[in-house]
Design an enzyme around this catalytic site. Structure first.
Site, short mmCIF file in Angstrom:
data_model
loop_
_atom_site.label_atom_id
_atom_site.label_comp_id
_atom_site.label_asym_id
_atom_site.label_seq_id
_atom_site.Cartn_x
_atom_site.Cartn_y
_atom_site.Cartn_z
N LYS A 1 26.44 47.95 37.51
CA LYS A 1 27.31 47.41 36.44
C LYS A 1 27.28 45.88 36.46
O LYS A 1 27.13 45.24 35.42
CB LYS A 1 28.74 47.88 36.65
CG LYS A 1 29.78 47.15 35.82
CD LYS A 1 31.19 47.71 36.01
CE LYS A 1 31.85 47.13 37.20
NZ LYS A 1 32.50 45.82 36.98
N ASN A 2 27.43 45.31 37.67
CA ASN A 2 27.59 43.85 37.76
C ASN A 2 26.29 43.09 37.71
O ASN A 2 26.28 41.86 37.86
CB ASN A 2 28.41 43.49 39.01
CG ASN A 2 29.86 43.92 38.85
OD1 ASN A 2 30.28 44.31 37.75
ND2 ASN A 2 30.60 43.92 39.94
N ARG B 1 42.63 35.40 38.29
CA ARG B 1 41.22 35.36 37.92
C ARG B 1 40.93 34.34 36.81
O ARG B 1 40.41 34.65 35.76
CB ARG B 1 40.72 36.74 37.54
CG ARG B 1 40.91 37.71 38.70
CD ARG B 1 40.34 39.06 38.45
NE ARG B 1 38.87 39.01 38.43
CZ ARG B 1 38.14 40.07 38.05
NH1 ARG B 1 38.74 41.17 37.66
NH2 ARG B 1 36.83 39.99 38.06
N ARG C 1 35.49 52.72 33.46
CA ARG C 1 35.01 51.38 33.12
C ARG C 1 33.81 51.02 33.99
O ARG C 1 32.91 50.30 33.56
CB ARG C 1 36.11 50.34 33.37
CG ARG C 1 37.25 50.41 32.40
CD ARG C 1 38.11 49.19 32.55
NE ARG C 1 37.29 47.98 32.59
CZ ARG C 1 37.78 46.78 32.85
NH1 ARG C 1 39.05 46.61 33.09
NH2 ARG C 1 37.00 45.72 32.88
N CYS D 1 44.40 40.07 35.42
CA CYS D 1 44.20 41.52 35.46
C CYS D 1 44.98 42.02 36.68
O CYS D 1 45.60 41.25 37.41
CB CYS D 1 42.72 41.87 35.56
SG CYS D 1 42.03 41.59 37.17
N ARG E 1 36.97 41.24 31.23
CA ARG E 1 36.94 39.82 31.57
C ARG E 1 35.53 39.26 31.65
O ARG E 1 35.31 38.08 31.44
CB ARG E 1 37.58 39.57 32.93
CG ARG E 1 38.75 40.35 33.32
CD ARG E 1 39.13 40.06 34.75
NE ARG E 1 38.56 38.81 35.19
CZ ARG E 1 39.00 37.62 34.83
NH1 ARG E 1 39.99 37.53 33.99
NH2 ARG E 1 38.42 36.54 35.28
N ASP F 1 34.85 44.51 46.62
CA ASP F 1 34.80 45.69 45.75
C ASP F 1 34.71 46.99 46.53
O ASP F 1 34.78 48.06 45.93
CB ASP F 1 33.61 45.60 44.78
CG ASP F 1 33.80 44.48 43.78
OD1 ASP F 1 32.83 44.14 43.09
OD2 ASP F 1 34.91 43.93 43.72
C1 EPZ Z 1 32.85 39.30 40.13
O1 EPZ Z 1 34.05 38.92 39.49
C2 EPZ Z 1 32.73 40.81 39.97
N1 EPZ Z 1 32.64 41.15 38.55
C3 EPZ Z 1 33.95 41.48 40.60
O2 EPZ Z 1 33.76 42.89 40.50
C4 EPZ Z 1 34.01 41.09 42.08
O3 EPZ Z 1 35.16 41.65 42.66
C5 EPZ Z 1 34.04 39.57 42.22
O4 EPZ Z 1 32.91 38.98 41.53
C6 EPZ Z 1 33.98 39.12 43.68
O5 EPZ Z 1 32.83 39.61 44.28
C7 EPZ Z 1 31.45 41.00 37.91
O6 EPZ Z 1 30.46 40.60 38.49
C8 EPZ Z 1 31.42 41.39 36.47
P1 EPZ Z 1 34.78 35.48 41.30
P2 EPZ Z 1 34.36 37.34 39.23
O7 EPZ Z 1 34.67 34.46 40.24
O8 EPZ Z 1 33.09 36.61 39.05
C9 EPZ Z 1 38.57 32.68 41.98
C10 EPZ Z 1 34.39 45.10 40.11
O9 EPZ Z 1 35.21 45.79 40.74
N2 EPZ Z 1 38.08 31.91 40.83
O10 EPZ Z 1 33.68 35.60 42.31
O11 EPZ Z 1 35.40 37.29 38.17
C11 EPZ Z 1 39.00 34.09 41.59
O12 EPZ Z 1 40.33 34.10 41.11
C12 EPZ Z 1 34.72 43.66 39.77
O13 EPZ Z 1 33.24 45.47 39.76
C13 EPZ Z 1 38.80 30.78 40.42
O14 EPZ Z 1 39.83 30.44 40.99
O15 EPZ Z 1 35.00 36.91 40.63
C14 EPZ Z 1 38.83 34.85 42.89
O16 EPZ Z 1 39.98 34.65 43.69
C15 EPZ Z 1 36.17 43.33 40.11
N3 EPZ Z 1 38.34 30.07 39.36
C16 EPZ Z 1 37.63 34.18 43.55
O17 EPZ Z 1 37.49 32.89 42.91
C17 EPZ Z 1 37.19 30.41 38.68
O18 EPZ Z 1 36.80 29.70 37.73
C18 EPZ Z 1 36.31 34.94 43.38
O19 EPZ Z 1 36.20 35.29 42.02
C19 EPZ Z 1 36.48 31.56 39.11
C20 EPZ Z 1 36.94 32.28 40.19
#
Ligand code: EPZ
Length: 419
Positions: A22-23, A121, A398, A116, A92, A306
């Site tokens: 998916k990702n 996020r 999803r 979410c 998202r 995850d």
């Molecule tokens: C990706 O989400 C994945 N989704 C998520 O998978 C996964 O849990 C996550 O990476 C962490 O591995 C997809 O790839 C579509 P991040 P993403 O930006 O990119 C903070 C699933 O279950 N942050 O790596 O949204 C954020 O709040 C989903 O398949 C900021 O503060 O996650 C978090 O605490 C859920 N500002 C941390 O960084 C930003 O601009 C990591 O988030 C961006 C992120």
């Protein structure tokens, strides 16, 4: 809304094929915006999030066709570089279109994704990095209104203060068509980021360092049509491994991404489950007796966030106590109160859960709250004595391709009831 009924206590036997990631497919769908013709993707799973992303690309004026495990996206005639709230709020990852729209069309109007269940996020790091490439970013009525500078985005040095998966992907896509060189430090090393880089390279992008924390992207003028076969979904594979571990039995996963799951394999082995790598397949053998094991989630190559909820389900029947620490998201423990309804003994201390193994779980009604929590409840129900009922399984659909059908094919007693 559908619900799933599970009669627990049934060991699992047989083999199951791991679906595409998916990702990976989500960012790859966004890369089609960069392409001056059709992008053909293989190993596409059947997931609600991908349908949402396809609707978004169609809304922009592109052609999005999905047929079985193949899909074709042609955004060469894109007419509306925007992502409306009604689509973004349900998924998202729509924010992934921001970088490509700016790089290819010089402008974008993308709804802020909002929070979410698992956390706030934000996408502040995405926006700050795009500004470093010369983009002007305004916030207007819940939308990001972005414009590239005259002459297009410019290559820049970008450092992410926090590792961000989609942030790295967004900026890698933006840099692919920017003028000059972009260097991204503290980049995400997730296998799906590497998969996206390899697809961009197949389209003519000049990227190096993928798989490390430093990406170097030399902008090019155009990206051409390509065909790309996505990697297997490592989180679906990890979820199926835990299913065999917690229910007991012997299961073969066809096409398990061993290298992408090293941290998960290590912890599953620590928990007393036998894993045998058989070329591209993985044989999982479990007698159902589980050793309590501690985990702390980390960016790749650490233990993936995850897989935290699924691993917690396994630890509820551990032989002692295990400590589970979540370092990525601030609220990714929504599954704890639901697991406790089965008799699990879990105590929360901030971002740490102490899970004391119990002799046996007992079936009960539960409610899914987010994608991986819904998987966690199903896994625990497989081991629970008696019947469990899980509502709001739209969360599951999803991000999992017919997980209930896959588990049924392995001998689990699962029924899906549609309202
Ligand atoms: C990706 O989400 C994945 N989704 C998520 O998978 C996964 O849990 C996550 O990476 C962490 O591995 C997809 O790839 C579509 P991040 P993403 O930006 O990119 C903070 C699933 O279950 N942050 O790596 O949204 C954020 O709040 C989903 O398949 C900021 O503060 O996650 C978090 O605490 C859920 N500002 C941390 O960084 C930003 O601009 C990591 O988030 C961006 C992120």
């Amino acid at each position: 809304m559908d619900k799933i009924i599970i009669e627990g206590g049934q060991p699992l036997h047989g083999e199951v094929k791991v679906s595409g990631a998916k990702n990976t497919i989500l960012p790859l769908m966004a890369t089609s915006i960069l392409c001056d013709g059709p992008l053909i993707l293989g190993n596409v799973p059947r997931l609600k999030d991908l349908v949402t992303m396809a609707r978004l690309l169609s809304h922009m004026g592109g052609r999005a066709e999905m047929d079985g495990n193949m899909a074709e996206f042609d955004l060469s005639s894109l007419s509306a570089p925007e992502a409306p709230y009604e689509l973004v709020k349900t998924m998202r990852a729509s924010a992934l279109v921001l970088g490509p729209l700016l790089a290819r069309h010089g402008r974008a109007r993308v709804s802020l994704p909002g929070g979410c269940a698992i956390g706030a996020r934000p996408i502040d790091l995405h926006l700050k990095a795009l500004e470093a490439m010369g983009a002007s970013i305004d916030l207007d009525g819940g939308y990001v209104v972005a414009r590239a500078p005259q002459g297009g985005l410019r290559g820049a040095r970008i450092h992410f203060e926090t590792v961000t998966v989609t942030g790295t992907e967004n900026l890698m896509m933006a840099a692919a068509l920017a003028k000059g060189q972009t260097i991204i430090t503290n980049a995400a090393r997730e296998p799906e980021v590497t998969d996206t880089a390899q697809a961009l390279i197949a389209m003519g992008a000049r990227i190096s360092g993928h798989g490390t924390d430093e990406l170097i992207i030399e902008g090019v003028d155009v990206l051409h049509p390509a065909t790309y076969w996505a990697m297997p979904d490592r989180i679906e594979a990890g979820t199926l491994i835990v299913a065999a571990a917690i229910a007991g039995g012997e299961v073969v996963l066809r096409g398990s991404p061993h290298a992408a799951l090293e941290a998960v394999y290590a912890k599953i082995r620590d928990a007393g489950v036998e894993l045998r790598e058989e070329e591209d397949d993985l044989r999982v053998i479990s007698c159902g007796a589980i050793r309590s094991t501690n985990i702390t989630t980390q960016p790749h190559p650490g233990f993936p966030t995850d897989m935290q909820a699924q691993f917690m389900a396994l630890m509820t029947i551990g032989d002692k106590a295990s400590i589970i620490t979540e370092t990525i998201f601030e609220n990714r423990f929504m599954h704890v109160s639901e697991l406790s309804r089965l008799g699990a003994d879990i105590t929360m201390e901030g971002r740490t859960a102490v899970v004391k193994g119990v002799y046996r779980l007992s079936g009960a009604p539960m409610m899914a709250t987010d994608l991986r929590a819904s998987a966690s409840l199903i896994l625990a129900a497989l081991a629970a004595h008696g019947q469990s009922e899980i509502s709001r399984v739209y969360h599951l659909d999803r991000g999992y391709d017919r997980l209930d059908e896959k588990l049924t094919s392995l001998g689990a007693r699962i029924k899906r009831l549609s309202d």
